[in-house]
Motif scaffolding. Sequence first.
Motif, PDB file in Angstrom:
ATOM      1  N   GLU A 233     -10.010 -17.286  -0.492  1.00 46.95           N
ATOM      2  CA  GLU A 233      -8.570 -17.068  -0.629  1.00 46.95           C
ATOM      3  C   GLU A 233      -7.756 -17.903   0.360  1.00 46.95           C
ATOM      4  OE1 GLU A 233      -6.527 -13.633   0.631  1.00 46.95           O
ATOM      5  OE2 GLU A 233      -5.332 -13.493  -1.185  1.00 46.95           O
TER       6      GLU A 233
ATOM      7  N   ARG B 100       0.146   1.361   2.178  1.00 48.14           N
ATOM      8  CA  ARG B 100       1.234   1.406   1.198  1.00 48.14           C
ATOM      9  C   ARG B 100       1.815   2.810   1.064  1.00 48.14           C
ATOM     10  NH1 ARG B 100       1.575  -2.448  -2.782  1.00 48.14           N
ATOM     11  NH2 ARG B 100      -0.675  -2.638  -2.960  1.00 48.14           N
TER      12      ARG B 100
ATOM     13  N   SER C  24      -2.459  -1.797   6.803  1.00 50.59           N
ATOM     14  CA  SER C  24      -3.190  -2.499   5.748  1.00 50.59           C
ATOM     15  C   SER C  24      -2.387  -3.723   5.343  1.00 50.59           C
ATOM     16  CB  SER C  24      -3.362  -1.598   4.529  1.00 50.59           C
ATOM     17  OG  SER C  24      -2.117  -1.476   3.856  1.00 50.59           O
ATOM     18  N   ARG C  25      -3.017  -4.582   4.571  1.00 48.30           N
ATOM     19  CA  ARG C  25      -2.310  -5.777   4.137  1.00 48.30           C
ATOM     20  C   ARG C  25      -1.135  -5.438   3.216  1.00 48.30           C
ATOM     21  NH1 ARG C  25      -4.951 -11.062   1.462  1.00 48.30           N
ATOM     22  NH2 ARG C  25      -3.117 -11.789   0.365  1.00 48.30           N
TER      23      ARG C  25
ATOM     24  N   GLN D  30      -2.325  -6.302  11.249  1.00 47.26           N
ATOM     25  CA  GLN D  30      -3.126  -6.103  10.036  1.00 47.26           C
ATOM     26  C   GLN D  30      -4.603  -5.942  10.379  1.00 47.26           C
ATOM     27  OE1 GLN D  30      -2.297  -8.590   6.589  1.00 47.26           O
ATOM     28  NE2 GLN D  30      -4.483  -8.805   6.250  1.00 47.26           N
ATOM     29  N   VAL D  31      -5.211  -4.914   9.800  1.00 50.58           N
ATOM     30  CA  VAL D  31      -6.639  -4.663   9.986  1.00 50.58           C
ATOM     31  C   VAL D  31      -7.348  -5.076   8.704  1.00 50.58           C
ATOM     32  CG1 VAL D  31      -8.391  -2.856  10.247  1.00 50.58           C
ATOM     33  CG2 VAL D  31      -6.285  -2.764  11.601  1.00 50.58           C
ATOM     34  N   GLY D  32      -8.452  -5.799   8.836  1.00 52.88           N
ATOM     35  CA  GLY D  32      -9.219  -6.144   7.637  1.00 52.88           C
ATOM     36  C   GLY D  32      -9.720  -7.563   7.675  1.00 52.88           C
ATOM     37  N   GLN D  33     -10.208  -7.961   6.531  1.00 47.44           N
ATOM     38  CA  GLN D  33     -10.868  -9.247   6.410  1.00 47.44           C
ATOM     39  C   GLN D  33     -10.026 -10.412   6.900  1.00 47.44           C
ATOM     40  OE1 GLN D  33     -13.276  -9.723   2.836  1.00 47.44           O
ATOM     41  NE2 GLN D  33     -11.684 -11.190   2.363  1.00 47.44           N
ATOM     42  N   THR D  34      -8.761 -10.419   6.553  1.00 44.51           N
ATOM     43  CA  THR D  34      -7.907 -11.511   7.007  1.00 44.51           C
ATOM     44  C   THR D  34      -6.972 -11.042   8.114  1.00 44.51           C
ATOM     45  OG1 THR D  34      -6.534 -11.080   5.068  1.00 44.51           O
ATOM     46  CG2 THR D  34      -8.016 -12.940   4.943  1.00 44.51           C
TER      47      THR D  34
ATOM     48  N   SER E 295      -5.942   3.015   0.751  1.00 50.52           N
ATOM     49  CA  SER E 295      -6.919   3.357  -0.286  1.00 50.52           C
ATOM     50  C   SER E 295      -8.349   3.058   0.155  1.00 50.52           C
ATOM     51  CB  SER E 295      -6.600   2.606  -1.577  1.00 50.52           C
ATOM     52  OG  SER E 295      -6.665   1.209  -1.358  1.00 50.52           O
TER      53      SER E 295
ATOM     54  N   GLN F  38     -11.643  -5.205   1.394  1.00 56.77           N
ATOM     55  CA  GLN F  38     -11.110  -6.127   2.405  1.00 56.77           C
ATOM     56  C   GLN F  38     -10.548  -5.374   3.603  1.00 56.77           C
ATOM     57  OE1 GLN F  38     -10.151  -6.155  -0.814  1.00 56.77           O
ATOM     58  NE2 GLN F  38     -10.683  -8.141  -1.669  1.00 56.77           N
ATOM     59  N   HIS F  39     -10.092  -4.159   3.381  1.00 55.87           N
ATOM     60  CA  HIS F  39      -9.638  -3.347   4.519  1.00 55.87           C
ATOM     61  C   HIS F  39     -10.849  -2.814   5.279  1.00 55.87           C
ATOM     62  CE1 HIS F  39      -6.725  -1.148   6.899  1.00 55.87           C
ATOM     63  NE2 HIS F  39      -7.572  -0.144   6.876  1.00 55.87           N
TER      64      HIS F  39
ATOM     65  N   ASN G 144      -4.910  10.970   2.521  1.00 55.57           N
ATOM     66  CA  ASN G 144      -4.532  10.259   1.301  1.00 55.57           C
ATOM     67  C   ASN G 144      -4.314  11.290   0.207  1.00 55.57           C
ATOM     68  OD1 ASN G 144      -4.703   8.658  -1.198  1.00 55.57           O
ATOM     69  ND2 ASN G 144      -5.395   7.020   0.162  1.00 55.57           N
TER      70      ASN G 144
ATOM     71  N   ASP H 173      -0.218  14.815   1.220  1.00 55.88           N
ATOM     72  CA  ASP H 173       0.873  13.873   1.445  1.00 55.88           C
ATOM     73  C   ASP H 173       0.975  13.568   2.937  1.00 55.88           C
ATOM     74  OD1 ASP H 173       3.216  12.468   1.733  1.00 55.88           O
ATOM     75  OD2 ASP H 173       4.348  13.709   0.324  1.00 55.88           O
ATOM     76  N   LEU H 174       0.834  12.323   3.277  1.00 58.19           N
ATOM     77  CA  LEU H 174       0.838  11.957   4.697  1.00 58.19           C
ATOM     78  C   LEU H 174       2.162  12.296   5.366  1.00 58.19           C
ATOM     79  CD1 LEU H 174       2.421   9.021   5.576  1.00 58.19           C
ATOM     80  CD2 LEU H 174       0.755   8.180   3.973  1.00 58.19           C
TER      81      LEU H 174
HETATM   82  C1  LIG Z   1      -9.126 -12.288   0.179  1.00 62.11           C
HETATM   83  C2  LIG Z   1      -8.421 -11.002   0.448  1.00 62.11           C
HETATM   84  C3  LIG Z   1      -8.231 -10.622   1.749  1.00 62.11           C
HETATM   85  C4  LIG Z   1      -7.653  -9.393   2.046  1.00 62.11           C
HETATM   86  N1  LIG Z   1      -7.534  -9.028   3.349  1.00 62.11           N
HETATM   87  C5  LIG Z   1      -7.089  -7.784   3.644  1.00 62.11           C
HETATM   88  C6  LIG Z   1      -7.022  -7.328   4.992  1.00 62.11           C
HETATM   89  O1  LIG Z   1      -7.325  -8.050   5.938  1.00 62.11           O
HETATM   90  N2  LIG Z   1      -6.610  -6.074   5.225  1.00 62.11           N
HETATM   91  C7  LIG Z   1      -6.245  -5.224   4.214  1.00 62.11           C
HETATM   92  O2  LIG Z   1      -5.870  -4.062   4.514  1.00 62.11           O
HETATM   93  N3  LIG Z   1      -6.261  -5.631   2.956  1.00 62.11           N
HETATM   94  C8  LIG Z   1      -6.666  -6.898   2.634  1.00 62.11           C
HETATM   95  N4  LIG Z   1      -6.656  -7.309   1.341  1.00 62.11           N
HETATM   96  C9  LIG Z   1      -5.989  -6.468   0.324  1.00 62.11           C
HETATM   97  C10 LIG Z   1      -6.811  -5.311  -0.187  1.00 62.11           C
HETATM   98  O3  LIG Z   1      -7.544  -5.750  -1.311  1.00 62.11           O
HETATM   99  C11 LIG Z   1      -5.902  -4.151  -0.636  1.00 62.11           C
HETATM  100  O4  LIG Z   1      -4.980  -4.642  -1.576  1.00 62.11           O
HETATM  101  C12 LIG Z   1      -5.125  -3.507   0.510  1.00 62.11           C
HETATM  102  O5  LIG Z   1      -6.005  -3.154   1.561  1.00 62.11           O
HETATM  103  C13 LIG Z   1      -4.434  -2.277  -0.017  1.00 62.11           C
HETATM  104  O6  LIG Z   1      -3.662  -1.677   0.984  1.00 62.11           O
HETATM  105  P1  LIG Z   1      -3.354  -0.131   0.911  1.00 62.11           P
HETATM  106  O7  LIG Z   1      -4.614   0.641   0.965  1.00 62.11           O
HETATM  107  O8  LIG Z   1      -2.336   0.163   1.962  1.00 62.11           O
HETATM  108  O9  LIG Z   1      -2.607   0.010  -0.488  1.00 62.11           O
HETATM  109  P2  LIG Z   1      -3.097   0.692  -1.843  1.00 62.11           P
HETATM  110  O10 LIG Z   1      -4.416   0.188  -2.273  1.00 62.11           O
HETATM  111  O11 LIG Z   1      -1.953   0.597  -2.769  1.00 62.11           O
HETATM  112  O12 LIG Z   1      -3.328   2.182  -1.418  1.00 62.11           O
HETATM  113  C14 LIG Z   1      -2.315   3.054  -1.025  1.00 62.11           C
HETATM  114  C15 LIG Z   1      -2.939   4.419  -0.892  1.00 62.11           C
HETATM  115  O13 LIG Z   1      -1.977   5.314  -0.357  1.00 62.11           O
HETATM  116  C16 LIG Z   1      -2.081   6.567  -1.035  1.00 62.11           C
HETATM  117  N5  LIG Z   1      -0.762   7.206  -0.930  1.00 62.11           N
HETATM  118  C17 LIG Z   1       0.386   6.855  -1.540  1.00 62.11           C
HETATM  119  N6  LIG Z   1       1.372   7.674  -1.171  1.00 62.11           N
HETATM  120  C18 LIG Z   1       0.852   8.572  -0.313  1.00 62.11           C
HETATM  121  C19 LIG Z   1       1.376   9.670   0.413  1.00 62.11           C
HETATM  122  N7  LIG Z   1       2.667  10.031   0.355  1.00 62.11           N
HETATM  123  N8  LIG Z   1       0.530  10.389   1.191  1.00 62.11           N
HETATM  124  C20 LIG Z   1      -0.792  10.060   1.262  1.00 62.11           C
HETATM  125  N9  LIG Z   1      -1.329   9.020   0.607  1.00 62.11           N
HETATM  126  C21 LIG Z   1      -0.522   8.271  -0.157  1.00 62.11           C
HETATM  127  C22 LIG Z   1      -2.506   6.217  -2.440  1.00 62.11           C
HETATM  128  O14 LIG Z   1      -3.193   7.305  -3.019  1.00 62.11           O
HETATM  129  C23 LIG Z   1      -3.415   5.004  -2.219  1.00 62.11           C
HETATM  130  O15 LIG Z   1      -4.765   5.404  -2.092  1.00 62.11           O
HETATM  131  C24 LIG Z   1      -7.209  -8.546   1.014  1.00 62.11           C
HETATM  132  C25 LIG Z   1      -7.351  -8.961  -0.311  1.00 62.11           C
HETATM  133  C26 LIG Z   1      -7.958 -10.169  -0.606  1.00 62.11           C
HETATM  134  C27 LIG Z   1      -8.135 -10.581  -2.041  1.00 62.11           C
END
Ligand SMILES: Cc1cc2nc3c(=O)[nH]c(=O)nc-3n(C[C@H](O)[C@H](O)[C@H](O)COP(=O)(O)OP(=O)(O)OC[C@H]3O[C@@H](n4cnc5c(N)ncnc54)[C@H](O)[C@@H]3O)c2cc1C
Lengths: 259, 317
Positions: free
Chosen positions: A37, B206, B231-232, B245-249, B264, B268-269, B283, B301-302
């Motif tokens: 990526e 997110r 998260s990203r 940011q925590v994770g792969q990148t 979630s 990558q996270h 979550n 709900d967080l």
């Molecule tokens: C090459 C590549 C590198 C990447 N590098 C990274 C990286 O370094 N770090 C990283 O984090 N990601 C990375 N990603 C992105 C990764 O794939 C995910 O898209 C990202 O981690 C999702 O972030 P998230 O969990 O915050 O969001 P989501 O996957 O959208 O998850 C949000 C979560 O919050 C929950 N939620 C929503 N509202 C509430 C609420 N009110 N109370 C409680 N829970 C709630 C939902 O149920 C859901 O599980 C990378 C992707 C690629 C392709």
Amino acid sequence: MNIVVCVKQVPDTATERKLRSDDKTLDRDAADGVINELCEYAVEEALRLKEAHGGEVTVLTMGPGKATDTIRKALAMGADKAVHLVDDALHGSDALGTSYALAQTLKKIGFDLVVLGSESTDARTGVLAAMLAERLGVPQLTFSNKVEVSGETITAQRVTDYGYDRVEASLPAVVSVVEKINEPRYPSFKGIMAAKKKPVTTFGIADAEIDASQVGLANSWSEVVDFAAAPPRAAGTIVKDEGDGGVKTADFLASKKFV
Amino acid sequence: MSEILVLVEHVEGQVKKVTLELLTLARKLGAPSAVWAGPGYTAEAQARLAEHGAEKVYVADSADIADHVVAPKAELLAQLATEKSAAAVLVAATAEAKEIAARLAIKLDAGILTDVVGIQDGMVAEHSIFGGGVNVRARVTKGLPIIAVRPNSTPVEAAAGAGAEERVSVAVSDAAKAVRVVERVKEEKGARPELTEAAIVVSGGRGVGSAENFSIIEKLADSLGAAVGASRAATDAGWYPHQFQVGQTGKTVSPQLYIAAGISGAIQHRAGMQTAKTIVAINKDPEAPIFELADFGVVGDLHQVVPQLTEEIAKRK
Ligand SMILES: Cc1cc2nc3c(=O)[nH]c(=O)nc-3n(C[C@H](O)[C@H](O)[C@H](O)COP(=O)(O)OP(=O)(O)OC[C@H]3O[C@@H](n4cnc5c(N)ncnc54)[C@H](O)[C@@H]3O)c2cc1C
Ligand SMILES: Nc1ncnc2c1ncn2[C@@H]1O[C@H](COP(=O)(O)O)[C@@H](O)[C@H]1O
């Protein structure tokens, strides 16, 4: 400006990645190969620099035959041509071997600027740009979230723990980019069609004057002794919030002496 | 006993915890020699290094090292490794130190192992790869081992060393001075511990919903003396700065406790936090993959759970 962008094909992180049991190298057949990526950001930056300053963008990849998919992707984004370094002798090269092979190829094809991603998702070493700069004897402007070229001068913002360093050097140079630098473009239909006709030169180790004793698994500077799947984590306690989720979490943290 | 060179990580004259971890590891391999490169060296820093086993402290604080990135430090280490016939070089697996190690490896024609989480007898290094899914043991087969160790992977143990100070002058080559630092820009940092060094990390994703709402993550972090991560999805949305940011990148963290709220648990996270000792997830989706990793999880709900948790912690203090 003659820009070379190094791109790598890596196993898709969304699929299960494996090591081969025979020679303990990455199993490149087990998972779908995709462009690393961060290399897309490198291609995008190279294209933007070309658009601003003129010149040509060459894609350089070292990898097996199927890495041509990755080359086509970079060409479809807009790069002009490609060099594919492919030779059985290169299989299993570590970071030192890879950097040597790429440096030899870069010397052969020439460059004003080399652009890389700051890290690959499979090896995750993040060392290749520094190694290339060392081998080529040119400045490194790595982990950049901004790059500017003006005449022979190149400036970049190097991301640090505390913010960033503004760094400056003269061309030729090696740059690596982080993902906040730009938003990679999607290849257009036209771009995809055009990519099929763009020149891809295949290099073997002899073409790049690569000494076979410096590359490949047997000549690597390090070796994998063994590997095993990590033991699964013991199943945790999951509770549903009934209005007391915070209190229960605090109880758990207290039981582990965090509070 | 042969010398093991340990490149010191320091900010504003303070030795970072990862250096004490490296000294702890180095003691098992040989006689640790700390290498201080750059400004800010003090008697206090020397004492701290000695308390953790440094037999020698090499100090190189010339302007050449401060005004340029990476390359001069690699020349310094190459000079010392050769002069002292060092048996290994240990650095922290941070972006800059890995690059220093990379250039050093080429200068010395020696092997490099990055992102190591432990070192066994015979200089066999342990790695955790593919987002923590596979454990690999590897060793250097040519030249002296150059090993970059992930912060927080070794518990610090104190043990007195002589800490003998030795000033080192390096003739930095013009090539190594080719990249000039024009300006060092410090962004607001706050009083929280640094992400990769912190014993506790509280991260939001997110599910946090907005930049303003990140204050509930910050409040929980502050109640625990923790660092804040994201998260990203959260950094891409601009809710929290990218350096967190925590994770792969992003950053790889290995804290004692990792709390993920509204994340979630994408692969990558996980790549950046899976080696945390204890994992807590909050979550609202019971199917979220983060629960597969969690030692303790709350489905809820967080916005309710996190403030209640912060309040409870305050009460129990
Ligand atoms: C090459 C590549 C590198 C990447 N590098 C990274 C990286 O370094 N770090 C990283 O984090 N990601 C990375 N990603 C992105 C990764 O794939 C995910 O898209 C990202 O981690 C999702 O972030 P998230 O969990 O915050 O969001 P989501 O996957 O959208 O998850 C949000 C979560 O919050 C929950 N939620 C929503 N509202 C509430 C609420 N009110 N109370 C409680 N829970 C709630 C939902 O149920 C859901 O599980 C990378 C992707 C690629 C392709
Ligand atoms: N085999 C390869 N061919 C071309 N470029 C590569 C190769 N391996 C690594 N790179 C480049 O080096 C960067 C960092 O990779 P790494 O050091 O493996 O984490 C990648 O983003 C690529 O730009």
